[in-house]
Design an enzyme around this catalytic site. Structure first.
Site, PDB file in Angstrom:
ATOM      1  N   HIS A  22      15.696  53.633 -11.278  1.00  0.00           N
ATOM      2  CA  HIS A  22      16.861  54.108 -10.848  1.00  0.00           C
ATOM      3  C   HIS A  22      17.088  54.073  -9.306  1.00  0.00           C
ATOM      4  O   HIS A  22      18.067  54.241  -8.551  1.00  0.00           O
ATOM      5  CB  HIS A  22      16.999  55.841 -11.128  1.00  0.00           C
ATOM      6  CG  HIS A  22      17.558  55.999 -12.630  1.00  0.00           C
ATOM      7  ND1 HIS A  22      16.757  55.804 -13.471  1.00  0.00           N
ATOM      8  CD2 HIS A  22      18.716  56.081 -12.959  1.00  0.00           C
ATOM      9  CE1 HIS A  22      17.403  56.099 -14.658  1.00  0.00           C
ATOM     10  NE2 HIS A  22      18.618  56.253 -14.221  1.00  0.00           N
ATOM     11  N   CYS A  28      27.455  50.709 -20.193  1.00  0.00           N
ATOM     12  CA  CYS A  28      27.467  51.108 -18.895  1.00  0.00           C
ATOM     13  C   CYS A  28      26.187  50.952 -18.383  1.00  0.00           C
ATOM     14  O   CYS A  28      25.677  51.337 -17.077  1.00  0.00           O
ATOM     15  CB  CYS A  28      27.540  52.721 -18.868  1.00  0.00           C
ATOM     16  SG  CYS A  28      26.475  53.578 -19.649  1.00  0.00           S
ATOM     17  N   GLU A  62      21.127  54.700 -26.284  1.00  0.00           N
ATOM     18  CA  GLU A  62      20.093  54.180 -25.375  1.00  0.00           C
ATOM     19  C   GLU A  62      18.555  54.408 -26.025  1.00  0.00           C
ATOM     20  O   GLU A  62      17.628  54.329 -25.425  1.00  0.00           O
ATOM     21  CB  GLU A  62      20.138  54.984 -24.091  1.00  0.00           C
ATOM     22  CG  GLU A  62      20.203  56.509 -24.271  1.00  0.00           C
ATOM     23  CD  GLU A  62      20.269  56.957 -22.713  1.00  0.00           C
ATOM     24  OE1 GLU A  62      20.112  56.499 -21.689  1.00  0.00           O
ATOM     25  OE2 GLU A  62      20.985  58.245 -22.798  1.00  0.00           O
ATOM     26  N   ASP A  89      17.748  52.035 -20.612  1.00  0.00           N
ATOM     27  CA  ASP A  89      16.892  52.714 -21.438  1.00  0.00           C
ATOM     28  C   ASP A  89      16.697  52.210 -22.927  1.00  0.00           C
ATOM     29  O   ASP A  89      15.611  52.109 -23.468  1.00  0.00           O
ATOM     30  CB  ASP A  89      17.239  54.174 -21.730  1.00  0.00           C
ATOM     31  CG  ASP A  89      16.744  55.164 -20.539  1.00  0.00           C
ATOM     32  OD1 ASP A  89      15.578  54.685 -19.848  1.00  0.00           O
ATOM     33  OD2 ASP A  89      17.362  55.989 -20.324  1.00  0.00           O
TER      34      ASP A  89
END
Length: 589
Positions: free
Chosen positions: A212, A526, A455, A479
């Site tokens: 992240h 996304c 995910e 993920d």
């Protein structure tokens, strides 16, 4: 001497500037720029902190003197003498003044920067006794910081930089120069602290391509390299460095020839961005007339402006967890969250906003003190919806805030990391409960579509069950790849095994898209795959018509879409799915 450090490229572009080292363990020290008019007051703050520590030491010395040699060991008195000597050291004092006066660093930042400079000097000393005085220096600096610590200071932009040539950058220290951040690691909360700064790029010792920290770097649209191993030990404060975000290389102390070469590359990148900017108002339509939805991923409400500027037709992912981070465990209340979501909705000027409920855990702790290191594998622990369901009061607070924001525009709600039908039913029940609470209060809310993140492989394999409950699905490829391939995406040591082209990953993505299209349900991607132009044609061929990515990636993806024929890509994409080596087939096409 020029040398290079190799890492993992995570955000494209070239950055050239002076290194700013973020000292390990001191990320919580305020880092911001001051105005020239504040220089004297910042120096005064450091001086006041130093004087307070000096007075404290004098009091201790008086106490020791009164106690006598039997009660107070000589070593303690000698230690205080050393601390007093360090506090009066001219190199410490003049160095701090330099960073404040010349670089316009705030007082705390200037002190920790000079501490790092002096610490390196102590490390290079051959005498063991002198080398061990580094610990005394650190203790002195920490005591000054404690005296200086108060309320948070506002982040102030530095004066506008002067225009400069590459020769200026190399030879003239009197001009303002870009700064690049070098750190062992940066948490997502740290990244938010630096998001509004003027850093031209950053490098970290650890991290993976889809950690992240890397994701936020791409949202900032600045060159970045992670997984550079020992960069923070090899680079010294104020070194000249080049960050090549395209190849994952940092060059330290570049020669004039290397600097000129990268300066040219930097200008070429800026020209390409200028060409792409012309596509902003061009509709995203393929050659065969397929309309494609290009949405933005955002972290904070104010990011809506960047989404609109890039030509996004909505927000496909608002990562709400960033509202919760770096608050020492204090959760934002309902009103604070409502105002933040409302600001994002109104900022998008009538375009839809999809808000994901809080997704914390693994590489996104709420704050450093609550980092999930105690668990053997935090990525498989109590995170995302699992954590929300374990904290129903907190979760209902967020749900009410999101629902209230929907009274001001089109809002969708996205639930992360679902895997079980029981979790789905429990989540939907809490959403209904939140609606009932608002009804009892008489507070308005709009019609909110509810979607789920795909995910986890288990979710992709039972996608038909998910479609019975949800209005839309969003594929979180970051993920999904991590869990499908058993790869920790934040671990640079296994970064080479993180493979978006793996046949199993592509099959799960393709089957999810196909199931949604068969039932007429909306589906988007996304994850980072959506913003990677290497995958644009493949995803179009698999039937995807909605992409959500960082605003900085939208125009490059749009360019690929405008050049593509989706109908002709379909047979080729199906062939890639059947291949044992999809990456090779994609490269050959």
């Amino acid at each position: 001497m020029t040398f290079s450090i190799h890492g993992i490229a995570v955000a494209r572009g070239i950055a050239i500037g002076r290194a700013v080292l973020l000292v390990a363990g001191r990320a919580d020290v305020a880092h911001y720029f001051i105005q020239p008019s504040q220089v004297e007051s910042e120096i005064a703050r450091v001086r006041a902190g130093r004087n307070a520590v000096v007075e404290e030491i004098h009091r201790h010395q008086q106490t020791i003197a009164a106690m006598g040699p039997k009660e107070a060991p000589q070593e303690l008195a000698a230690l205080l003498d050393v601390h007093l000597m360090l506090l009066q050291d001219e190199e410490l004092i003049s160095g701090v003044k330099h960073w404040i006066q010349e670089r316009l660093y705030n007082a705390e930042w200037a002190l920790t920067t000079q501490l790092e400079v002096l610490s390196r000097q102590f490390d290079d000393m051959e005498d063991d006794y002198l080398r061990e005085r580094k610990a005394d220096l650190e203790q002195v600096a920490e005591r000054i910081l404690r005296y200086m610590k108060g309320g948070e200071s506002p982040v102030v932009s530095p004066p506008a930089p002067k225009r400069k040539t590459q020769q200026d950058l190399l030879l003239d220290d009197s001009v303002d120069v870009p700064l690049v951040l070098i750190a062992h690691d940066l948490s997502p909360a740290d990244m938010l602290q630096f998001k509004q700064s003027v850093f031209a790029g950053f490098v970290t010792d650890v991290g993976g391509k889809t950690s992240h920290t890397a994701i936020v770097a791409r949202s900032m649209d600045i060159p970045a390299v992670v997984g550079a191993r020992s960069a923070s030990q090899l680079v010294r404060q104020d070194d000249w460095v080049i960050i090549d975000g395209d190849s994952g290389v940092m060059i330290v102390d570049p020669s004039p020839i290397i600097l000129a070469e990268y300066g040219f590359k930097q200008r070429q990148t800026e020209l390409e961005r200028g060409r792409l900017a012309r596509l902003r108002h061009t509709p995203a339509v393929t050659l065969d007339g397929q309309k494609i939805e290009l949405l933005a991923n955002i972290e904070l409400p104010d990011d809506a402006a960047a989404a609109l500027k890039a030509g996004a037709v909505g927000v496909g992912l608002f990562r709400s967890e960033f509202l919760f981070m770096g608050r020492d465990g204090k959760m934002p209340d309902e009103q604070e969250q409502y105002l933040a979501y409302r600001r994002a909705v109104e900022g998008m000027e009538g375009l839809p906003v999809t808000i994901r409920t809080i997704d914390v855990g693994a590489d996104k702790p709420l704050d450093e003190s609550r980092h999930d290191d105690a668990h053997l594998n935090p990525a498989l622990g109590l995170r995302a919806i699992r954590w929300s369901l374990s904290e129903p009061e907190m979760f209902r607070t967020q749900l009410r805030a999101i629902l209230r924001a929907s009274a001001h525009g089109k809002v969708n709600m996205l639930i992360p990391m679902l895997a079980h039908a029981g979790e789905i039913r429990q989540t939907l029940s809490l959403i209904d409960f939140a609606r009932a609470e608002l009804d009892n209060r008489g507070q308005a809310y709009g019609q909110v579509a509810i979607g789920a993140m795909i995910e986890i492989p288990a979710a992709a394999l039972q996608v038909k069950t998910f479609l019975k409950y949800f209005d839309f699905l969003s594929i979180g490829t970051n993920d999904l790849i991590q869990y499908t391939l058993a790869i920790d995406r934040a671990d640079e040591s296994v970064a080479h095994l993180y493979d978006p082209c793996h046949p199993a990953v592509l099959r799960l993505v393709a089957d999810t898209i196909a199931a949604c299209r068969a039932l007429g349900k909306d589906v988007s991607v996304c994850g980072e795959m959506a913003g990677d132009v290497q995958f644009t044609r493949l995803l179009l061929g698999l039937g995807l018509r909605s992409f959500s990515m960082h605003p900085a990636q939208i125009l490059a993806v749009k360019q690929e879409i405008l050049r593509a024929d989706a109908a002709r890509l379909a047979p080729w994409a199906n062939g890639v799915l059947e291949s044992e080596d999809p990456a090779k087939d994609m490269a050959a096409a």
